[in-house]
Enzyme design. Structure first.
Site, PDB file in Angstrom:
ATOM      1  N   HIS A   1      31.631  -1.539  55.551  1.00  0.00           N
ATOM      2  CA  HIS A   1      30.283  -2.104  55.484  1.00  0.00           C
ATOM      3  C   HIS A   1      30.389  -3.597  55.183  1.00  0.00           C
ATOM      4  O   HIS A   1      31.364  -4.057  54.583  1.00  0.00           O
ATOM      5  CB  HIS A   1      29.479  -1.429  54.378  1.00  0.00           C
TER       6      HIS A   1
ATOM      7  N   GLU B   1      28.877  -5.468  52.968  1.00  0.00           N
ATOM      8  CA  GLU B   1      28.982  -5.805  51.549  1.00  0.00           C
ATOM      9  C   GLU B   1      30.387  -5.552  51.008  1.00  0.00           C
ATOM     10  O   GLU B   1      30.904  -6.349  50.229  1.00  0.00           O
ATOM     11  CB  GLU B   1      27.981  -4.980  50.718  1.00  0.00           C
TER      12      GLU B   1
ATOM     13  N   CYS C   1      23.287   0.267  50.735  1.00  0.00           N
ATOM     14  CA  CYS C   1      23.320   1.726  50.650  1.00  0.00           C
ATOM     15  C   CYS C   1      23.891   2.127  49.284  1.00  0.00           C
ATOM     16  O   CYS C   1      24.341   1.267  48.524  1.00  0.00           O
ATOM     17  CB  CYS C   1      24.176   2.284  51.788  1.00  0.00           C
TER      18      CYS C   1
ATOM     19  N   CYS D   1      27.513   0.753  48.702  1.00  0.00           N
ATOM     20  CA  CYS D   1      27.557  -0.691  48.486  1.00  0.00           C
ATOM     21  C   CYS D   1      26.891  -1.076  47.167  1.00  0.00           C
ATOM     22  O   CYS D   1      27.367  -1.980  46.473  1.00  0.00           O
ATOM     23  CB  CYS D   1      26.920  -1.417  49.661  1.00  0.00           C
TER      24      CYS D   1
END
Length: 148
Positions: free
Chosen positions: A53, A55, A83, A86
């Protein structure tokens, strides 16, 4: 000190790069002072890794840049609300401030679906939503419209 919209604009540029490679268009920038210390974008499809992801990539780079896992004094700018995974990484990295553009009703963990700050964890980030929201929503909407 630079305007936060400059950092979100950079996150949007990273999201656009992700979209061009068939990834969900999310970009992230971590800043300390006036310096970008970490950047990331979604790469899950390209490297076939659930952890890829934006992040997570930006946090990893910021830790390497700053030489430690505590990212105190930093602000994380991301185009889409983090999410749960993260949000957990943000807590663990002790990032004090998170700024995101678009809310995520399906997976957002900083106020939309759940709020990680409502749990008795050892760290809580100050969360600001809606920066360049229209642009962040548009890139996501166009990406998913093209996939249907």
């Amino acid at each position: 000190m630079r305007n936060g919209t400059e950092y979100m604009a950079r996150a949007l540029a990273l999201a656009e790069e992700a979209a061009l490679e068939g990834e969900v268009p999310v970009g992230c920038v971590i800043v300390r002072g006036d310096e970008i210390v970490g950047e990331g974008r979604n790469r899950r499809e390209g490297i076939r890794n659930a952890l890829a992801h934006a992040e997570i990539e930006a946090i990893d780079q910021a830790c390497r840049t700053l030489g430690g896992w505590r990212l105190t004094g930093c602000t994380l700018y991301v185009t889409l609300e983090p999410c749960p995974m993260c949000a957990g990484a943000i807590v663990n990295a002790r990032i004090p401030r998170v700024v995101f553009g678009a809310k995520d009703a399906r997976a957002g963990a900083m106020g939309s679906l759940i709020n990680v700050n409502s749990y008795p964890l050892n760290h809580h980030a100050r969360v600001e939503s809606g920066m360049m929201e229209a642009e962040c929503v548009t890139i996501l909407r166009e990406f998913f419209r093209g996939r249907r």
